[in-house]
Design a protein around this motif. Structure first.
Motif, PDB file in Angstrom:
ATOM      1  N   MET A   1       2.671  63.635 -31.359  1.00  0.00           N
ATOM      2  CA  MET A   1       3.953  64.047 -31.525  1.00  0.00           C
ATOM      3  C   MET A   1       4.783  65.639 -31.604  1.00  0.00           C
ATOM      4  O   MET A   1       5.547  65.474 -31.031  1.00  0.00           O
ATOM      5  N   ARG A  44       3.761  67.407 -28.623  1.00  0.00           N
ATOM      6  CA  ARG A  44       4.857  66.325 -27.423  1.00  0.00           C
ATOM      7  C   ARG A  44       6.264  67.574 -27.768  1.00  0.00           C
ATOM      8  O   ARG A  44       6.936  67.465 -27.111  1.00  0.00           O
ATOM      9  N   ALA A 100      10.959  62.464 -31.545  1.00  0.00           N
ATOM     10  CA  ALA A 100       9.729  62.125 -30.848  1.00  0.00           C
ATOM     11  C   ALA A 100       9.316  60.569 -31.630  1.00  0.00           C
ATOM     12  O   ALA A 100       9.532  60.705 -33.089  1.00  0.00           O
ATOM     13  N   CYS A 145       5.862  58.676 -27.484  1.00  0.00           N
ATOM     14  CA  CYS A 145       4.402  59.664 -27.534  1.00  0.00           C
ATOM     15  C   CYS A 145       3.404  58.282 -27.584  1.00  0.00           C
ATOM     16  O   CYS A 145       3.054  57.903 -28.873  1.00  0.00           O
TER      17      CYS A 145
END
Length: 366
Positions: free
Chosen positions: A183, A186, A280, A307
């Motif tokens: 997470m 990303r 996220a 995610c």
């Protein structure tokens, strides 16, 4: 190194449903590694939400409730889509995606020097899907996992660790820490202000610790009784999970939200993001359905990240942190593998912060 027996203790998931679908047996054949696989003597296997969610069929689109209410109620799932991939699971299945152990046998094409290595297994495996982007096999779901004395895994997905952490602590790495790191990776988290929900759970505590390693200022959301554990992981500020986050923090005051809860609180989480902020999510134990005001999203140029798939850098970062001695997992309790029913009951009740870990019985070899 001890000889590998022909049979082993393992927990078999025999179908979607209640705890009765988890059957502890001592006569399960020990799996044999194929050409590119290794056989691992499992020393510890962490418990995770996905174990419960898979058992109860929560991933089915027919389920609308949160994990706890679904686990406590009658079967609601459609078995045809009750898995991560939406493909029906085959039973029996050995669950357990958080695995730490030692390699005791190797298949053809695997270097024999790997024998004896201490390893953690990547939960979201790329090997079986030819490393295609945004595709993966989930260890303990798409294939058998680590709720057993022995488990097979691809050699390329079994990462050597050199650490002073205990086996139980290392048995928390494969899902909790890689999910959290995935997470943060990303969302591109750096030295900025980050809000983390579910911060007393395995993924949440890992996210707190990993965000601090990235230089972030961490605001954590958790229940009042688990504040000390969250602060010990590095949180700069802790907010009670029942508080109004917008009132506590103010609108547009946070750079990134890392959410594992979902449910009806998502709109408030979006409201505290600054213009250009990032959200996220990698879990929805508070409920899979959320009503959000799309004006908050587009008028503030927010980016939303779902995610699941993880680039190789995610597991590589986590293993590097382990080997550098920079991670400190919290294991609140361990259970013999045979006590998986009690372990899941305690897990669902959220009795403890951090992780609960199952220990296979290696004093009884099949």
């Amino acid at each position: 190194m001890n000889a590998v027996p022909k049979t082993m203790a393992a927990v078999l998931l025999t179908g979607h449903g209640g705890p009765e679908k988890l059957e502890y047996r001592t006569d399960v054949p020990v799996p044999q590694p194929r050409a590119d696989e290794v056989l691992i003597r499992v020393e510890a296997a962490g418990m995770n939400n996905t174990d419960v969610n898979t058992r109860i069929g929560w991933y089915s689109k027919a389920v609308h409730g949160d994990t706890n209410s679904t686990a406590a109620g009658p079967g609601q799932a459609d078995d045809d889509d009750a898995s991560w991939s939406g493909v029906p699971l085959s039973f029996p299945r050995i669950q357990g995606g958080d695995v730490y152990g030692r390699i005791v046998a190797v298949g053809d094409d695997v270097d024999g020097d790997r024998l004896g290595e201490a390893v953690v297994v990547r939960n979201l495996m790329r090997h079986y899907v030819d490393r295609r982007s945004y595709e993966c096999w989930t260890y303990g779901s798409d294939c058998d996992g680590g709720f057993a004395q022995y488990a097979v895994a691809p050699s390329s997905e079994s990462f050597a660790v050199r650490s002073d952490l205990s086996p139980a602590e290392l048995g928390t790495i494969s899902i909790a820490f890689t999910t959290a790191e995935g997470m943060l990776y990303r969302a591109g988290v750096g030295a900025e202000r980050v809000l983390i929900t579910g911060a007393s759970g395995g993924v949440g505590l890992a996210a707190v610790e990993l965000a601090k390693l990235r230089g972030a200022e961490v605001i954590a959301v958790c229940s009042a009784g688990k504040t000390d554990a969250v602060r010990a992981a590095g949180a700069d500020r802790v907010i009670d999970r029942d508080a109004d986050v917008v009132a506590e923090l103010g609108a547009r005051s946070v750079d990134v939200v890392v959410d594992v809860i979902g449910g009806e609180g998502v709109n408030d989480l979006l409201s505290v993001l600054r213009r250009g902020g990032r959200y996220a999510i990698a879990g929805a134990i508070g409920g899979p359905l959320a009503e959000i005001d799309l004006r908050i999203v587009y008028l503030n140029d927010l980016s939303l990240f779902g995610c699941t798939f993880q680039e190789d850098a995610v597991i590589e970062n986590v293993v590097r942190y382990i080997n550098e001695g920079r991670l400190h997992p919290l294991v609140s309790k361990t259970y013999p593998l045979s006590e998986i029913h009690q372990a899941q009951e305690d897990f669902i009740a959220k009795k403890y912060p951090g992780k609960l870990v199952l220990i296979p019985p290696h004093d009884v070899e099949g």
